[in-house]
Design an enzyme around this catalytic site. Structure first.
Site, PDB file in Angstrom:
ATOM      1  N   LYS A  55      10.767 -47.913  36.318  1.00 59.85           N
ATOM      2  CA  LYS A  55       9.408 -47.611  35.842  1.00 59.85           C
ATOM      3  C   LYS A  55       8.419 -48.044  36.920  1.00 59.85           C
ATOM      4  O   LYS A  55       8.556 -49.136  37.495  1.00 59.85           O
ATOM      5  CB  LYS A  55       9.152 -48.369  34.537  1.00 59.85           C
ATOM      6  CG  LYS A  55       7.831 -48.012  33.850  1.00 59.85           C
ATOM      7  CD  LYS A  55       7.652 -48.812  32.549  1.00 59.85           C
ATOM      8  CE  LYS A  55       6.412 -48.368  31.783  1.00 59.85           C
ATOM      9  NZ  LYS A  55       6.240 -49.119  30.515  1.00 59.85           N
ATOM     10  N   SER A  75       4.969 -46.069  26.654  1.00 59.73           N
ATOM     11  CA  SER A  75       4.524 -45.722  27.992  1.00 59.73           C
ATOM     12  C   SER A  75       5.676 -45.449  28.965  1.00 59.73           C
ATOM     13  O   SER A  75       5.450 -44.825  30.010  1.00 59.73           O
ATOM     14  CB  SER A  75       3.684 -46.873  28.557  1.00 59.73           C
ATOM     15  OG  SER A  75       4.479 -48.031  28.700  1.00 59.73           O
ATOM     16  N   SER A 113       6.767 -49.604  23.927  1.00 58.24           N
ATOM     17  CA  SER A 113       6.835 -48.689  25.072  1.00 58.24           C
ATOM     18  C   SER A 113       8.228 -48.445  25.636  1.00 58.24           C
ATOM     19  O   SER A 113       8.396 -47.609  26.516  1.00 58.24           O
ATOM     20  CB  SER A 113       5.938 -49.192  26.205  1.00 58.24           C
ATOM     21  OG  SER A 113       4.591 -48.896  25.915  1.00 58.24           O
TER      22      SER A 113
END
Ligand SMILES: [Mg+2]
Ligand SMILES: [Zn+2]
Lengths: 486, 492, 95
Positions: free
Chosen positions: B78, B158, B182
């Protein structure tokens, strides 16, 4: 101190906030060095520069220093304290917040004793002490359009020490700062150098009619010497009195002291829309102190100036003034005690105190050297005092010997020997000289006979002159009195 | 399409271990998949050259007889994790060009265990979102499609890029971060496994902060076993993070016994929210039945403050964020606008241009709730309610060992849906936020498909530092669900 | 809780985010809605409840006082939009 205005008398009410840089190797929350004077941004960790994802880890020694200082100020140590973020934008504050303590400081209320000029002692309250990060340094003079930022100072540990509004004059403020600095130095928690910025002072000040409730205060920021603090107080108090007497009101604001113009001026830029939005730093947990650790620190505290002063007065019979002068600096007090302790037992404390605070400190000041580099150490000074004590030399001769010692670094005995300065204590030898001088000066002898005692002193001087000061003054006096019948 | 991208992380590990496969082959297949999946916009930065070099180094280590837990395994990271010398954006314009000179602890742990970096995945800007649509680099796309429509769907957020990359078979696993859901919500939306560990289990050092008291890194994989393997490599005490817990890291894979007999599983009654879609309710019941059939005891429990979790979260997270994101000021890295204007204008212009609308909204809310006069009413109140929420969980764990809930209140929605009402968007996190506030470990496991063919996840929430039980029961759910549906888009 | 445009401008100023008139206008509604929604917390009886300080049950760790970092000024300013002679450079700050 009261101010006489046009409409009557005013009293100043002063509280001081001191930022004292903690003595530690590394910063409060990072492993970067605290040393002065390095190349820009060379003592900066990623944490200090607030790089994305960086996290603070608290330095144990900084906490210990705060506890030690709190104990030295006889203050309450809070076993639970919280680091909070004080949020504002400034280029020398990389994270956009300063990690500080707010609602729960590590140290609560304490006291500090002021040693005033007249020998009086006054107690001033400490409101709190908390730990926080220093900011970086902005340089405005490197470029006409730009400010340069160096983060070497960013994150260095500070103790913010806040007094209660107990001070009433510039002199008391000065005494407070001197005493605080003395305690910090004894404790080894801050070097107290105001000109290097390791101790900085903000002045909170208001004026009121004696007996009235507190007036509106202003805060004058970053005054960096004791003299300037005193000047700033004087000037700001008079400004407030003028404002009030001309029918105005004092605005609560932050002001800046300009020692060149001798003014304080408003820092409206800094004031604008300040709302620090303090909240507990979620990167850190509350700081919980182990009581055993605090007890350990307490047990290891050095004797502090107040206790030392009391001991010097009680054990050695020193005056408050002498004791005060001696204890202000730990090294001076230690020097005094070193001189006091002779090879054959304790020397006379008052004589030692007189010599140390008088001739010795005078010589130090005049030559501008520190105790460590002084040409006369405690042992040599003690040796000189022993020669006075056993009547080898007189006090007057000793002054000359001391000067010689300071110049050459030689021990007193050697100088006395080499220069033949030994006191004449042989009564017969002195008597012969006395007889000759009395015989040579019949007019003066007659004046003594008529009752003019002052002239005895003149005879003493003549005898001393004739013996180059080596005659024992006691013997000379006694003989003269006998001969002149004064 | 390469078969090498269809296998699980555990299978790849075993093949590598038996030297039936080299990391170079495996990595080349995945690097090709990353490239093929570009239409999904799952990656902000691809690092194929670095991947190849890391793979070759891994093969060399293995030849010397050295092999870490993830030796030779290509992973996606990420883009919230700082990676040394590789652009790190947090999905934001304001970090333009930022190349960290340091490596986050979690990724450093992964490389230490032999893993290979495929690239940096897309995400909601500063991890603020549940759709991946707030990214400055555009939304990542969910590889799944509804059976009756070709509308592009969000992968959730996210960690949407990580979820899409794993679901589309671009990576054997990916890192995510979870602040309010997330990891778990995008895992549910994308038909993969996502594990948010206990707060303090993985170091936060080097992860761009959103809300410090909530942020936690975790694995996103296609199987529960893979999550267990990856977590073991990611986790561990880090003296650089004051909230990292000094506890040894268990062998999570060993916890996957498949046995939940006698395990007490709670079903929180307050999670039966008004208007919950029938198919969510059905999958939840299905989960209860599976666990019961496997010998667990399922019972109802009460978490009375559940309905206050979201508003609590939407005070605490923005408040912390408003302070955490103050450092993006155009001085030390990233974007600078109006560099010749006076300082305050430079700040305001940089932050106006650098942050997207959702981030600004949250920064303003966070600033407001901390400001003078509002602190007690909002921020402190929220911290008190947070204590009550944590207390609810503690009380429940007096009676049960685990909680079972749906992961999200819906399947993946279409890009553009729910975009105009922030509060409606926030409701996506209704089932994930409570465990975040309490710092507890939670996993989302794909459990079935919605009527229109989209994956639905079930969530298990455990006691603090009891990831082993979470994984064990997750494994049982996974086996029962036998989820083998494939997304519409698979990298080829 | 109703929030007006002046308040929105005030918060934006505190947060150092420039907003224009149209944004201020729409933020009045958006922030107002969010605040209305979070205000349901007012219903919760929190009398005597300690605010949560941390979800981790541990003590604040302390680092040793040793210089372990620094000495990399090039790294520190490497990503800076403007730097000179090892310093960060910003528009002139007027005190
Ligand atoms: Mg202050
Ligand atoms: Zn301060």
């Amino acid at each position: 101190m009261l101010i006489e205005g046009d409409t009557g008398t005013w009293e100043m009410v002063i509280g001081l906030e001191v930022h004292a840089q903690v003595i530690s190797e590394a910063k409060l929350f990072s492993g970067a060095s605290t040393a002065f004077g390095a190349a820009p941004n060379s003592q900066v960790s990623l944490v200090d520069a607030a790089m994305p994802g960086m996290l603070p880890v608290l330095n144990r020694v900084c906490v210990e220093q705060a506890i030690r200082t709190g104990l030295g100020l006889k203050a309450h140590i809070n076993h639970f304290s919280v680091f909070e973020r004080k949020n504002y934008f400034y280029p020398d504050l990389p994270a956009g917040y300063q990690i500080s303590q707010y609602a729960h400081p590590i140290v609560g209320e304490g006291t500090i004793l002021l040693d005033l000029e007249d020998g009086e002692v006054r107690e001033v309250g400490i409101e709190r002490l908390h730990l926080e990060q220093d900011a970086g340094k902005s340089l405005h003079d490197q470029d006409p359009y730009k400010t340069y930022v160096d983060l070497n100072r960013a994150g260095v540990a500070l103790m913010e020490i806040v007094s209660k509004p107990d001070l009433r004059s510039p002199a008391e403020a000065g005494a407070y700062l001197r005493k605080l600095r003395s305690i910090l130095r004894y404790l080894g928690t801050c070097d107290g150098n105001m000109d290097e910025g390791s101790m900085r002072c903000d002045v909170n000040l208001s004026v009121r009619r004696p007996g009235d409730p507190l007036g509106t205060r202003t805060e004058t920021k970053n005054v960096n010497s004791i003299r300037f603090v005193q000047q700033a107080i004087e000037i700001e108090a008079r400004r407030q009195v003028e404002v009030l007497e001309s029918g105005g009101t004092v605005v609560q604001e932050t002001r800046l002291f300009d020692h060149r113009s001798g003014e304080t001026r408003s820092m409206r830029s800094k004031e604008e829309a300040h709302d620090y939005r303090y909240f507990p730093d979620p990167d850190l947990l509350p700081l919980e102190l182990d009581p055993a650790w605090v007890a350990e620190i307490k047990a290891a505290l050095p004797e502090l100036p107040d206790a030392k002063k009391r001991r010097f007065m009680e054990d050695f019979g020193l005056s408050a003034y002498d004791a005060q002068v001696l204890v202000a600096e730990q090294a001076n007090a230690a020097f005094f005690e070193a001189v006091l302790q002779g090879p054959k037992g304790r020397r006379d404390p008052k004589t030692v105190a007189n010599w140390v605070t008088g001739a010795y400190f005078g010589a130090l000041n005049a030559s501008g050297v520190g105790l460590a580099e002084a040409p006369v150490d405690a042992e040599k000074l003690g040796g000189l005092l022993d020669l006075i004590a056993d009547d080898t030399i007189s006090g007057r001769i000793a002054k000359d010997v001391f000067e010689e010692m300071w110049q050459t670094g030689r021990p007193a005995g050697e100088i006395v020997e080499a220069k033949g300065l030994k006191q004449i204590t042989d009564t017969g030898e002195i008597e012969a000289i006395v007889d000759k001088i009395v015989a040579d000066n019949p007019d003066q002898a007659a004046q003594v006979a008529e009752g003019n005692q002052k002239v005895v002193g003149w005879f003493v001087g003549q005898v001393m002159k004739a013996t180059q000061g080596k005659a024992n003054p006691g013997v000379v006096n006694k003989l003269l009195k006998g001969k002149l019948g004064g | 399409m390469s078969e090498l991208t269809r296998i699980s992380l555990a299978e790849a590990r075993d093949l590598l271990g038996k030297k039936e496969l080299s990391s170079k082959e495996l990595t080349e297949a995945h690097a090709a998949a990353v490239e093929a999946a570009r239409p999904l916009n799952a990656f902000i930065t691809e690092t194929p050259d670095r991947a190849l070099a890391m793979a070759e180094a891994s093969d060399a280590r293995r030849a010397r007889g050295e092999a870490g837990l993830l030796e030779g395994i290509p992973l996606a990271i990420k883009d919230l994790f700082c990676t040394e010398g590789v652009l790190t954006t947090a999905g934001s314009h304001i970090l333009d060009g930022f190349q960290p000179t340091y490596e986050s602890t979690v990724t450093a742990n992964l490389w230490r265990e032999g893993a290979v970096l495929l690239g940096k995945t897309n995400l909601d800007e500063f991890a603020m979102g549940s759709s991946n649509m707030t990214s400055h680099y555009g939304g990542a796309e969910n590889p799944w499609r509804r059976s009756d429509s070709n509308a592009k769907l969000v992968p959730g957020g996210s960690s949407g890029g990580s979820a899409a990359a794993v679901a589309a078979r671009c990576a054997l696993g990916a890192t995510g971060t979870d602040t309010g859901g997330s990891i778990r919500q995008p895992a549910s939306f994308s038909g993969i496994v996502g594990l948010k560990p206990t707060y303090g289990r993985c170091s936060r050092w080097g992860i761009v902060a959103f809300a410090s008291s909530l942020d936690q890194a975790g694995p996103m994989t296609r199987t529960v076993r893979d999550a267990a393997i990856m977590l073991r490599a990611m986790a561990g005490h880090d003296p650089k993070d004051s909230t990292s817990v000094d506890r040894s890291v268990p062998d999570y894979e060993a916890a996957l016994t498949g046995d939940v007999k006698g395990l007490r599983i709670g079903v929180p009654k307050e999670y039966r929210v008004d208007g919950m879609p029938a198919e969510i309710e059905a999958i939840w019941q299905q989960g209860i039945d599976w666990l019961t059939a496997a010998g667990a005891e399922v019972r109802e429990v009460s978490l009375p403050h559940t309905k206050y979790a979201l508003p609590t979260y939407y005070i605490i997270a923005p408040a912390e964020a408003s302070s955490n994101l103050a450092r993006y000021d155009g001085v030390r890295y990233g974007l600078r606008e109006a560099g010749d204007a006076p300082l305050v204008e430079m700040y305001e212009a940089t932050r106006a241009a650098g942050f997207g609308e959702e981030v600004k909204r949250r920064l303003l809310i966070g600033t407001y709730v901390l400001s003078a006069g509002y602190y007690d009413a909002y921020y402190n109140k929220a911290r008190q309610v947070r204590s009550l929420i944590a207390r609810d969980f503690a009380e429940a764990y007096n009676h049960v060992d685990l909680l079972l809930t749906p992961t999200a209140p819906s399947a993946a929605f279409a890009m553009g849906e729910k975009m105009d009402d922030p509060v409606a968007m926030y409701l996506n996190d209704v089932f994930t936020v409570p465990a975040s506030l309490a710092g507890l470990p939670g996993i989302s496991v794909p459990a079935g498909l919605s009527a229109d063919g989209l994956p639905l996840g079930l969530q298990l929430v455990g006691r603090a530092f009891d990831e082993e039980t979470v994984l064990r029961a997750g494994g049982v759910l996974e086996a029962a669900a036998a989820f083998d549906a494939m997304p519409a888009f698979v990298a080829a | 809780m109703a929030i007006d445009k002046a308040t929105v401008y005030g918060i934006a100023r505190l947060a150092r985010i420039r907003i224009d008139e149209a944004q201020a206008q729409s933020l009045v509604g958006e922030l107002g809605n969010i605040l209305d929604w979070v205000e349901q917390l007012g219903e919760v009886d929190t009398e005597g409840v300690q605010p949560m300080t941390s979800v981790v049950e541990m003590r604040l760790p302390l680092r040793e006082d040793a210089v372990t970092d620094g000495g990399k000024p090039d790294d520190i300013v490497k990503n800076a939009p403007e730097a000179a002679h090892g310093f960060f450079v910003v528009p002139k700050v007027v005190e």
